[in-house]
Design an enzyme around this catalytic site. Structure first.
Site, short mmCIF file in Angstrom:
data_model
loop_
_atom_site.label_atom_id
_atom_site.label_comp_id
_atom_site.label_asym_id
_atom_site.label_seq_id
_atom_site.Cartn_x
_atom_site.Cartn_y
_atom_site.Cartn_z
N LEU A 134 2.98 -1.26 4.87
CA LEU A 134 2.24 -0.08 5.33
C LEU A 134 3.25 1.05 5.47
O LEU A 134 4.28 0.89 6.14
CB LEU A 134 1.55 -0.36 6.67
CG LEU A 134 0.69 -1.64 6.74
CD1 LEU A 134 0.10 -1.80 8.14
CD2 LEU A 134 -0.42 -1.61 5.69
N VAL A 179 7.11 -2.53 7.34
CA VAL A 179 7.09 -1.07 7.47
C VAL A 179 7.76 -0.47 6.24
O VAL A 179 8.94 -0.70 5.97
CB VAL A 179 7.80 -0.63 8.76
CG1 VAL A 179 7.84 0.89 8.85
CG2 VAL A 179 7.11 -1.23 9.99
N LYS A 180 6.97 0.31 5.50
CA LYS A 180 7.47 0.90 4.26
C LYS A 180 8.04 2.29 4.58
O LYS A 180 7.34 3.14 5.15
CB LYS A 180 6.30 1.02 3.28
CG LYS A 180 6.69 1.01 1.83
CD LYS A 180 5.42 0.90 1.00
CE LYS A 180 5.70 0.91 -0.48
NZ LYS A 180 4.47 1.02 -1.25
N VAL A 181 9.30 2.48 4.23
CA VAL A 181 10.03 3.69 4.63
C VAL A 181 10.60 4.35 3.38
O VAL A 181 11.19 3.67 2.53
CB VAL A 181 11.18 3.31 5.60
CG1 VAL A 181 12.01 4.52 5.98
CG2 VAL A 181 10.63 2.62 6.85
N THR A 205 0.86 -1.18 0.00
CA THR A 205 0.00 0.00 0.00
C THR A 205 0.90 1.23 0.00
O THR A 205 2.11 1.12 0.22
CB THR A 205 -0.92 0.05 1.24
OG1 THR A 205 -0.11 0.23 2.41
CG2 THR A 205 -1.72 -1.24 1.39
#
Ligand code: E4P
Length: 214
Positions: free
Chosen positions: A56, A82-84, A27
């Site tokens: 996310l 965890v999308k960074v 996402t």
């Protein structure tokens, strides 16, 4: 190659998951915005459907804030990644989160050297944005190939998620280039099933079968 759906629409996630061909979901803030819903509500439903990695994205721009946000997202479910964003602060956060065993997906990646830095910080996944490079006159697939070569040269375990794919040929090229994962919109995933000859030949078979004495 694993296939991920790139969407925050729960109906699309549910449908694609039912096909048995997707391994995870990515996402981003734009996808969530398009749903018109609260992010946490959307995330909870997607995590309930998908038995695989669900990326996310963090919104903060400083390492301490990204770390806090990442820890909170990771607590939602064991499948959260965890999308960074690929910023200096983002990679500082990735180093900390990775050391804590939190999976990370480094996003908005446009150069192989950025991907090298992400791997050095322990990123679980790197997301090169293929179609966005094509859109500005570069060949996005070159980036996937360069990252593959660098990661293979040095044995980095970071998995390549080819992202911002625009059509099935992108997916084919990713598979040939050795991307670990392709993430794509629902309509592209759906198109992977199609070939005009499949329809023509199947129609011929069914027409002939109708002539077989019953
Ligand atoms: C990937 O993880 C991103 O969500 C996505 O592919 C972004 O691509 P786009 O906004 O260019 O479609």
């Amino acid at each position: 190659m694993k296939l991920f759906l790139d969407s925050a629409h729960v109906s699309e996630v549910r449908e694609a998951w039912s096909w048995g061909i997707i391994d995870g979901v990515t996402t981003n803030p734009s996808h969530v915005s398009k749903t018109g819903r609260k992010a946490l509500d959307v995330y909870a439903e997607i995590l309930d459907i998908v038995d695989g990695p669900v990326s996310l994205e963090t919104i903060a721009l400083t390492a301490p804030e990204i770390i806090d946000e990442g820890r909170a997202l990771a607590k939602l479910h064991k499948n959260v990644v965890v999308k960074v964003p690929l910023l200096k602060e983002g990679l500082k956060a990735v180093k900390v989160l990775s050391a804590e065993g939190i999976k990370t997906n480094v996003t908005v990646t446009f150069s192989p050297l950025q991907a090298l830095l992400a791997a050095k910080c322990g990123a679980t996944y790197i997301s090169p944005f293929v179609g966005r490079l094509d859109a500005v006159g570069h060949t996005g697939m070159d980036l996937v190939e360069q990252i593959r070569a660098i990661y293979d040269n040095y044995g980095f375990q970071t998995e390549i998620i080819a992202a911002a794919l625009r059509h099935p040929t992108h997916v084919l090229d990713c598979a040939l280039a050795g991307a670990d994962i392709s993430t794509m919109a629902f309509d592209i995933l759906d198109q992977l099933y199609n070939h005009p000859l499949t329809d023509i030949v199947l129609n011929q078979f069914l027409t002939d079968w109708a002539k077989v004495p019953k």
